[in-house]
Design a protein around this motif. Structure first.
Motif, PDB file in Angstrom:
ATOM      1  N   PRO A 256      46.994  -8.905 -41.864  1.00  0.00           N
ATOM      2  CA  PRO A 256      47.638 -10.188 -41.540  1.00  0.00           C
ATOM      3  C   PRO A 256      47.505 -10.576 -40.077  1.00  0.00           C
ATOM      4  CG  PRO A 256      49.057  -8.859 -42.944  1.00  0.00           C
ATOM      5  CD  PRO A 256      47.918  -7.977 -42.547  1.00  0.00           C
ATOM      6  N   ARG A 257      47.449  -9.577 -39.194  1.00  0.00           N
ATOM      7  CA  ARG A 257      47.330  -9.929 -37.774  1.00  0.00           C
ATOM      8  C   ARG A 257      46.010 -10.622 -37.471  1.00  0.00           C
ATOM      9  NH1 ARG A 257      46.690  -4.364 -37.959  1.00  0.00           N
ATOM     10  NH2 ARG A 257      44.661  -3.576 -37.191  1.00  0.00           N
ATOM     11  N   LEU A 258      44.957 -10.269 -38.223  1.00  0.00           N
ATOM     12  CA  LEU A 258      43.670 -10.952 -38.050  1.00  0.00           C
ATOM     13  C   LEU A 258      43.783 -12.409 -38.474  1.00  0.00           C
ATOM     14  CD1 LEU A 258      40.598 -10.954 -37.520  1.00  0.00           C
ATOM     15  CD2 LEU A 258      40.300 -10.199 -39.890  1.00  0.00           C
ATOM     16  N   VAL A 259      44.418 -12.649 -39.608  1.00  0.00           N
ATOM     17  CA  VAL A 259      44.598 -14.018 -40.082  1.00  0.00           C
ATOM     18  C   VAL A 259      45.472 -14.805 -39.109  1.00  0.00           C
ATOM     19  CG1 VAL A 259      45.400 -15.436 -42.007  1.00  0.00           C
ATOM     20  CG2 VAL A 259      44.334 -13.227 -42.452  1.00  0.00           C
TER      21      VAL A 259
ATOM     22  N   ARG B   7      58.929 -25.286 -45.823  1.00  0.00           N
ATOM     23  CA  ARG B   7      58.763 -25.772 -44.461  1.00  0.00           C
ATOM     24  C   ARG B   7      59.947 -25.324 -43.619  1.00  0.00           C
ATOM     25  NH1 ARG B   7      55.639 -29.562 -42.153  1.00  0.00           N
ATOM     26  NH2 ARG B   7      54.844 -30.187 -44.191  1.00  0.00           N
ATOM     27  N   GLY B   8      59.677 -24.911 -42.378  1.00  0.00           N
ATOM     28  CA  GLY B   8      60.736 -24.481 -41.483  1.00  0.00           C
ATOM     29  C   GLY B   8      61.669 -25.624 -41.112  1.00  0.00           C
ATOM     30  N   ALA B   9      62.913 -25.260 -40.875  1.00  0.00           N
ATOM     31  CA  ALA B   9      63.904 -26.284 -40.539  1.00  0.00           C
ATOM     32  C   ALA B   9      63.694 -26.845 -39.142  1.00  0.00           C
ATOM     33  CB  ALA B   9      65.312 -25.701 -40.671  1.00  0.00           C
TER      34      ALA B   9
ATOM     35  N   THR C 290      56.655 -18.927 -38.808  1.00  0.00           N
ATOM     36  CA  THR C 290      55.533 -19.535 -39.519  1.00  0.00           C
ATOM     37  C   THR C 290      54.292 -18.669 -39.436  1.00  0.00           C
ATOM     38  OG1 THR C 290      56.430 -21.726 -39.018  1.00  0.00           O
ATOM     39  CG2 THR C 290      54.148 -21.627 -39.696  1.00  0.00           C
ATOM     40  N   VAL C 291      54.033 -18.059 -38.292  1.00  0.00           N
ATOM     41  CA  VAL C 291      52.868 -17.186 -38.150  1.00  0.00           C
ATOM     42  C   VAL C 291      52.994 -15.966 -39.051  1.00  0.00           C
ATOM     43  CG1 VAL C 291      51.633 -15.700 -36.529  1.00  0.00           C
ATOM     44  CG2 VAL C 291      52.376 -17.963 -35.806  1.00  0.00           C
ATOM     45  N   ARG C 292      54.166 -15.363 -39.079  1.00  0.00           N
ATOM     46  CA  ARG C 292      54.350 -14.149 -39.876  1.00  0.00           C
ATOM     47  C   ARG C 292      54.226 -14.436 -41.369  1.00  0.00           C
ATOM     48  NH1 ARG C 292      58.838 -12.123 -42.236  1.00  0.00           N
ATOM     49  NH2 ARG C 292      60.114 -13.705 -41.184  1.00  0.00           N
ATOM     50  N   LEU C 293      54.907 -15.478 -41.840  1.00  0.00           N
ATOM     51  CA  LEU C 293      54.860 -15.784 -43.265  1.00  0.00           C
ATOM     52  C   LEU C 293      53.509 -16.349 -43.680  1.00  0.00           C
ATOM     53  CD1 LEU C 293      58.408 -17.349 -43.805  1.00  0.00           C
ATOM     54  CD2 LEU C 293      57.655 -15.015 -44.286  1.00  0.00           C
ATOM     55  N   GLY C 294      52.929 -17.194 -42.855  1.00  0.00           N
ATOM     56  CA  GLY C 294      51.640 -17.786 -43.210  1.00  0.00           C
ATOM     57  C   GLY C 294      50.526 -16.767 -43.275  1.00  0.00           C
ATOM     58  N   SER C 295      50.539 -15.775 -42.384  1.00  0.00           N
ATOM     59  CA  SER C 295      49.487 -14.761 -42.408  1.00  0.00           C
ATOM     60  C   SER C 295      49.588 -13.867 -43.625  1.00  0.00           C
ATOM     61  CB  SER C 295      49.552 -13.914 -41.134  1.00  0.00           C
ATOM     62  OG  SER C 295      50.800 -13.221 -41.056  1.00  0.00           O
ATOM     63  N   ARG C 296      50.737 -13.851 -44.282  1.00  0.00           N
ATOM     64  CA  ARG C 296      50.940 -13.036 -45.489  1.00  0.00           C
ATOM     65  C   ARG C 296      50.980 -13.880 -46.761  1.00  0.00           C
ATOM     66  NH1 ARG C 296      53.185 -10.610 -41.225  1.00  0.00           N
ATOM     67  NH2 ARG C 296      53.228  -8.309 -41.116  1.00  0.00           N
ATOM     68  N   ARG C 297      50.622 -15.164 -46.637  1.00  0.00           N
ATOM     69  CA  ARG C 297      50.628 -16.088 -47.782  1.00  0.00           C
ATOM     70  C   ARG C 297      52.013 -16.196 -48.409  1.00  0.00           C
ATOM     71  NH1 ARG C 297      46.834 -19.493 -47.635  1.00  0.00           N
ATOM     72  NH2 ARG C 297      46.978 -19.816 -49.886  1.00  0.00           N
ATOM     73  N   ARG C 298      53.048 -16.154 -47.606  1.00  0.00           N
ATOM     74  CA  ARG C 298      54.419 -16.263 -48.088  1.00  0.00           C
ATOM     75  C   ARG C 298      55.118 -17.512 -47.561  1.00  0.00           C
ATOM     76  NH1 ARG C 298      56.387 -10.009 -46.955  1.00  0.00           N
ATOM     77  NH2 ARG C 298      54.884  -8.987 -48.373  1.00  0.00           N
TER      78      ARG C 298
ATOM     79  N   ALA D  68      46.315 -24.640 -40.834  1.00  0.00           N
ATOM     80  CA  ALA D  68      45.318 -23.591 -40.596  1.00  0.00           C
ATOM     81  C   ALA D  68      45.404 -22.495 -41.655  1.00  0.00           C
ATOM     82  CB  ALA D  68      45.510 -22.999 -39.198  1.00  0.00           C
ATOM     83  N   PHE D  69      46.606 -22.133 -42.048  1.00  0.00           N
ATOM     84  CA  PHE D  69      46.759 -21.102 -43.077  1.00  0.00           C
ATOM     85  C   PHE D  69      46.309 -21.594 -44.454  1.00  0.00           C
ATOM     86  CE2 PHE D  69      50.106 -19.410 -40.113  1.00  0.00           C
ATOM     87  CZ  PHE D  69      49.430 -18.231 -39.824  1.00  0.00           C
TER      88      PHE D  69
END
Length: 627
Positions: free
Chosen positions: A231-234, A146-148, A134-142, A215-216
């Protein structure tokens, strides 16, 4: 000036929390001190049996023990005498061994604190791994689905005592990587820390994974992405924005890693504080039990203060300035495979229950002991030759019914206490220190070993995560800009409660309660494992796990069946928790939101959406610093 008013307004809350700690701590110590007199058995008889294992003492021996211990003076005289000695640095002597209590409890506390540190590291690592997607995809707007949460559900559903037995068998006996028993050094900490940290990390990670999409979805995150920031900042800002709502959940988790690890300490033969508390309570050895309870109370208060300081360090400027936006996630669709998985789990669980109800769960066949799964016994048989499918099916309604009732009572109690912000912090910190096993001993002394006694014990301590969560969310809601606007327009307390506080708190508490439903089953199972819950021959999942645990190596199917049922229930609970709090229109229908839409003003009972392009967003850090 607004910050000064905020600090002044929090002063009564701090005083109320301090008063709550004192009152709750005094009541808890008083309740523990009355345990020998509440048990219904002669304390002198219990102590004498613990000393010499004499099953038939004479009246003269009992009178001698009563005179030595001063049992005729009553519990409160003992409590005052113990407190007076504690002020001089003397916690008394053990009624059983005659040794000084303070060195014994200090040594056990050091062991438990070391074990807690290792388990806490495992908890944080597992939580980070579960929420990494979720952190990786959300920081890139991808983040479009919803995760399983299947991995979190499976790990959270594993009973700690069963996981401890499995790790001791595989990692300690078969592979010989780590010691399977005793406390010999850092290597002895690895397997118990994994047994404690994996389920706890899965629970924290599941809560974090559900909170991150909100948050994203905030304007600052969309603006950062539009400006091409890293993305790491976001990701770092989103985690910082989400953590204050998750940190209160660590308080009962941290304390449970010390005082609630009784079953794990017994399996690995670790001389920790939880095991010392259990042994002292069973032997009615009051001085060590009182001292261990005091250590746990002090640990809970210290952990609560540290977590509160960390929360204020993360969002303090926004709390003081009344500029904290409410977190509301854009509804994310679920993949078709997630629906299929939830349907498959529900169908499998229903099939097992229906098939088991058609069989006799109490039929004993000694010639069919510990048979593996076959056509005659699809899930095998237990140590008495009883059909496991029958016992699993007949125990489903009782297990899930009691767990649902307990979870509902705990959630409602925690919600009410958490919204009473002035007293809730101190009360929650102290009550979260009471191990479920000690609460089980207190309730068992009144009700006897039974499923409802175990349920009452869980209710005594199970409301603390919901109270901590409710208090944190209410505090954040009070600092939101729309609430200040509502107050300036003359909104009274009933309106704020109905239109702001409950919509901000209730969906999160409901999701938490649904997510913790398998955990409630596991706590009840742990009490049954220690002989404080459901008694034989009743078919109950916790009882099945405790009965099959000694045969894990010889007949693993005796524990695989109830453990598998718990995993199925946990996956269903995870699916249900992701469906709570969905966006609805004015008529209560679920709205389908376009990718460009975002939730409008928080606090309303319904969620309207407006296009993101119409929102005037500025690159402002939501935590009081420059973006």
């Amino acid at each position: 000036m607004r910050a000064v008013r905020g600090d002044f307004g929090r002063a009564p809350v701090r005083r109320g929390a301090a008063h709550g700690r004192l009152v709750a701590g005094a009541l808890l110590l008083a309740a523990v001190s009355m345990l020998p007199w509440l048990s219904g058995t002669d304390p002198a008889l219990t102590v004498l049996r613990a000393r010499s294992a004499d099953q038939d003492p004479t009246p003269e021996q009992l009178d001698t023990v009563r005179e030595q211990l001063g049992l005729d003076s009553g519990p409160f005289a003992h409590l005052l005498q113990w407190l007076a000695g504690l002020a001089r640095g003397d916690a008394g002597t053990s009624w059983v061994s005659g040794q000084p209590v303070l060195p014994q409890v200090t040594s056990a506390f050091a062991v438990s604190l070391t074990l807690m540190s290792g388990a806490l590291v495992v908890t944080l690592v597992v939580a980070a791994l579960i929420s990494a997607r979720t952190v990786r995809l959300g920081s890139r707007r991808r983040l479009h689905h919803r995760g399983a949460g299947t991995a979190a559900a499976v790990l959270a559903a594993l009973p700690k005592f069963l996981l401890a037995s499995l790790l001791a068998l595989v990692g300690g006996v078969w592979l010989g990587w780590f010691p399977s028993s005793g406390w010999q050094g850092p290597q002895s900490m690895v397997l118990p820390a994994l047994a404690l940290g994996l389920p706890s990390g899965a629970m924290i990670g599941g809560l974090l994974e559900q909170a991150l999409p909100a948050a994203f979805n905030e304007p600052w995150a969309r603006t950062c992405h539009a400006l091409g920031l890293a993305p790491r900042l976001v990701a770092r800002r989103a985690v910082r924005r989400t953590l204050p709502g998750i940190l209160p959940q660590l308080l009962p988790t941290v304390v449970a890693l010390v005082g609630g690890a009784v079953a794990v300490e017994k399996i690995f033969n670790i001389p920790g504080l939880g095991r010392l508390s259990l042994d002292s309570a069973l032997a009615q050895d009051l001085p060590p039990l009182q001292t261990a309870t005091l250590f746990l109370v002090l640990l809970g208060v210290l952990a609560g203060l540290l977590l509160q300081a960390l929360r204020y360090a993360l969002i303090g400027p926004a709390l003081r300035g009344g500029a904290l936006p409410a977190l509301h996630a854009r509804p994310l669709p679920r993949r078709r495979s997630q629906y299929l998985l939830a349907a498959a789990c529900a169908a499998a669980l229903c099939a097992v229950v229906v098939a088991g109800l058609l069989r006799d769960p109490l039929q004993v066949d000694t010639a069919a002991r510990l048979l593996p799964p076959s056509w005659a016994h699809p899930l095998g048989t237990d140590a008495l030759g009883r059909d496991l499918l029958a016992r699993l099916g007949h125990g489903a309604l009782r297990t899930t019914g009691v767990a649902v009732v307990v979870a509902a009572v705990c959630a409602v109690t925690g919600l009410l206490i958490g919204m009473a912000n002035r007293w809730s912090a101190g009360l929650t910190e102290v009550m979260s220190t009471l191990p479920a096993v000690v609460a089980g001993l207190l309730t068992t002394a009144l009700t006897g070993p039974s499923v409802w006694g175990a349920a009452l014990a869980v209710c005594l301590v199970g409301w603390t995560p919901y109270a901590a969560q409710s208090a944190a969310l209410v505090e954040q809601e009070r600092a939101s800009g729309h609430l200040l606007a509502s107050v300036s327009l003359g909104a009274g307390s009933p309106h704020r409660l109905r239109r702001h506080y409950l919509p901000a708190v209730l969906p999160a508490v409901v999701r938490n309660a649904v997510l913790r439903l398998p955990t409630t089953v596991l706590v009840l199972a742990s009490l049954g494992f220690l002989g404080l819950g459901e008694q034989p021959p009743t078919a109950e999942w916790g009882r099945l796990l405790s009965e099959g645990q000694p045969y894990l190596e010889l007949a693993p199917w005796t524990v695989l069946a109830p453990a598998g049922a718990l995993i199925l229930l946990s996956v269903l609970a995870m699916s249900g928790s992701t469906s709570a709090g969905r966006v609805t229109d004015r008529h209560g229908r679920v709205r389908r939101i376009r990718p460009g839409d975002v939730p409008a003003r928080a606090g309303a009972g319904t969620r309207e959406t407006v296009p993101a392009a119409r929102e005037g967003v500025a690159l402002t850090d939501r935590f009081g610093t420059a973006g």
